[in-house]
Design an enzyme around this catalytic site. Structure first.
Site, mmCIF file in Angstrom:
data_model
loop_
_atom_site.group_PDB
_atom_site.id
_atom_site.type_symbol
_atom_site.label_atom_id
_atom_site.label_comp_id
_atom_site.label_asym_id
_atom_site.label_seq_id
_atom_site.Cartn_x
_atom_site.Cartn_y
_atom_site.Cartn_z
ATOM 1 N N ARG A 163 10.848 -4.999 16.976
ATOM 2 C CA ARG A 163 9.983 -4.595 18.150
ATOM 3 C C ARG A 163 8.628 -4.317 17.378
ATOM 4 O O ARG A 163 8.330 -3.587 16.522
ATOM 5 C CB ARG A 163 10.507 -3.260 18.742
ATOM 6 N N ASN B 6 11.511 6.298 24.040
ATOM 7 C CA ASN B 6 11.214 6.741 22.687
ATOM 8 C C ASN B 6 11.764 8.076 22.538
ATOM 9 O O ASN B 6 11.270 8.866 23.353
ATOM 10 C CB ASN B 6 9.883 6.709 22.294
ATOM 11 N N GLU C 22 4.533 4.701 25.569
ATOM 12 C CA GLU C 22 4.313 6.162 25.575
ATOM 13 C C GLU C 22 2.747 6.449 26.232
ATOM 14 O O GLU C 22 1.938 6.984 25.561
ATOM 15 C CB GLU C 22 4.284 6.677 24.171
ATOM 16 N N GLU D 63 12.355 3.548 20.136
ATOM 17 C CA GLU D 63 11.964 4.387 19.024
ATOM 18 C C GLU D 63 12.854 5.588 18.671
ATOM 19 O O GLU D 63 13.095 6.408 19.767
ATOM 20 C CB GLU D 63 10.583 4.724 18.786
ATOM 21 N N HIS E 198 0.097 -0.806 22.670
ATOM 22 C CA HIS E 198 0.757 0.471 21.900
ATOM 23 C C HIS E 198 -0.643 1.484 21.393
ATOM 24 O O HIS E 198 -1.006 1.185 20.009
ATOM 25 C CB HIS E 198 1.452 0.132 20.625
ATOM 26 N N TYR F 148 12.687 11.335 19.964
ATOM 27 C CA TYR F 148 12.741 11.932 18.616
ATOM 28 C C TYR F 148 13.463 13.312 18.662
ATOM 29 O O TYR F 148 14.113 13.477 17.625
ATOM 30 C CB TYR F 148 11.374 12.207 18.267
#
Ligand code: FCB
Length: 451
Positions: free
Chosen positions: A74, A301, A163, A356, A118, A303
């Protein structure tokens, strides 16, 4: 059991964080090129003008990917490489770079997954009002159509925005990212709405431009929520916490539903409409229909997350002293890769890819010349076991992209954070596989069995 047979094991990056060559072959400035030149913006005073020099070294990087066994890579396209002025004449040399990258990936059996945006907005468009300009959706749709027209004969996976929470929130609300502004709340809501319209317009233009059927997705983010225990009440509390719109307006963009409900359900969330009413722009009658274009997959994404327990209202649980954390001080919460996808799938019923996930560590080259990162291996093992559990419990989870392939320019934190599976010596540009890269290679080879 385990992961699907056709599970996509990948790694991710973004243009400004890896490419370098910031002014090569006709590329225009993005807001990040400019922001990095402003003193005091980047923690270590660095910038992405060289970064990993991926623009020059992409063939070497693709060889690393192939050796690691990645099924997909990606990456993002730098809009000002394609349109130095944001709109107008196409810079063929810029397009050529991505076309060559796609060919190289395919020659190595790796599927390109292309993110259109991005964060590196062309300065020329920023000067014309950027996301606030009513023309923004049209600009973005034209750019997205151009890229899809050029690359969809060979690539079939495209993502509109990465995002939006961050590029609107950190860029224009808290001012921690380019362009580093703190705008009026009403402006930030207007931008958010334009970004969502841009997503919808782009999906239309991409489908129209595609040389063959393509898969289109979206990659928002947020901290996930998970129940502190296993009681149904705690689960319900976590779910409510996950999808709630923040009452704290200073950080309102940090949420799931404002950004995903319109795209996947065709409505703004009720609680947000109530809370944010005084600052909302006019929402046109057909706007939500435009935003709610059918898409093929939902990227996310993830985390880390926050634990919730049931109380009078859902309560976020304070983390205990000495809670595990990464070098970037982010909490280590493997449960987020179970509950995040599970809650998201329940609500949106759309195939999910983790676009992500990863961690930064204080990686160094040891005396033996190797980079030992047991913390990252442990992190990945814990997180991916949770993801596997989600898959086994019926969540339609189709792939996982590790952030990141190589260490790179971590935005406002410069080169202070190392998120890569591959270590980069930024003086020599040497790439050294960390232990986790060998581990990821084994993981892919075993289709997740070694977890
Ligand atoms: C995400 C960004 C990505 C990278 C990782 C660590 O928020 O999308 O570019 O910075 O965090």
């Amino acid at each position: 059991m385990g992961f699907r047979k056709d599970f996509v094991w990948g790694a991710a990056s973004s243009a400004y964080q890896v490419e370098g060559a910031a002014d090569r072959d006709g590329k225009g400035d993005s807001i990040w090129d400019r922001y990095c030149r402003e003193p005091g913006r980047i923690l270590d005073g660095s910038d992405g003008s060289r970064a990993c020099m991926h623009y020059d070294r992409y063939e070497e990087d693709v060889r690393h990917m192939a050796q690691m066994g990645l099924k997909a890579y990606r990456f993002s396209i730098s809009w000002p490489r394609i349109y130095p002025e944001g709109t107008g004449a196409v810079n063929e040399k810029g397009l050529r770079f991505y076309s060559d990258l796609v060919d190289c990936l395919l020659a190595h059996g790796i599927e390109p997954w292309i993110t259109l945006f991005h964060w590196d907005l062309p300065c020329a468009l920023y000067e014309r009002g950027g996301y606030l300009n009513p023309d923004f959706p049209g600009w973005f749709a034209d750019y997205a159509g151009t890229v899809v027209k050029a690359l969809s004969d060979r690539s079939t996976h495209f993502i509109t925005f990465n995002e939006p929470q961050c590029f609107v929130g950190l860029g224009f609300l808290t001012g921690e990212h380019a362009p580093g502004l703190r705008m009026m709340l009403s402006d930030t809501f207007r931008m958010a709405h334009r970004v969502l319209l841009a997503h919808g317009r782009a999906v239309q233009s991409m489908r129209a431009a595609a040389a063959q059927p393509i898969q289109i997705g979206y990659a928002p983010t947020c901290g996930a929520a998970y129940p502190v225990g296993s009681s149904p009440e705690d689960v319900e509390a976590a779910k409510i916490g996950y999808f709630a719109c923040p009452e704290d307006l200073s950080n309102w963009t940090w949420n799931v539903s404002w950004w995903s409900d319109p795209v996947l359900l065709g409505t703004y969330p009720e609680d947000g409409l109530r809370l944010y009413e005084p600052w909302l722009p006019h929402i046109g009658q057909d706007d939500l229909r435009l935003i709610h274009q059918p898409i093929d997959f939902y990227g996310q994404n993830i985390y880390n997350g926050t634990a919730y327990r049931a109380g009078r209202v859902p309560e976020a649980v304070r983390r205990y002293d000495g809670f595990p954390k990464t070098a970037a001080q982010w909490p280590v919460t493997p449960e987020c890769l179970y509950w995040g996808p599970r809650f998201l799938y329940e609500r949106y019923q759309t195939p999910i890819y983790i676009t992500e996930n990863g961690m930064s560590c204080h990686d160094t080259v040891s005396l033996d010349g190797k980079v030992h990162d047991p913390n990252r291996i442990d992190f990945l093992q814990r997180y991916l076991r949770e993801l596997r559990r989600a898959s086994e419990d019926g969540v339609d989870i189709r792939g996982y992209f590790q952030w990141s392939l190589t260490d790179n320019f971590e935005w406002a934190r410069g080169y202070q954070e190392r998120f890569g599976l591959i270590y980069v010596d930024f003086q020599t540009q040497e790439r050294i596989w960390k232990d986790s890269a060998y581990w990821y290679q084994e993981l892919i080879r075993s289709s997740g069995e070694i977890l």
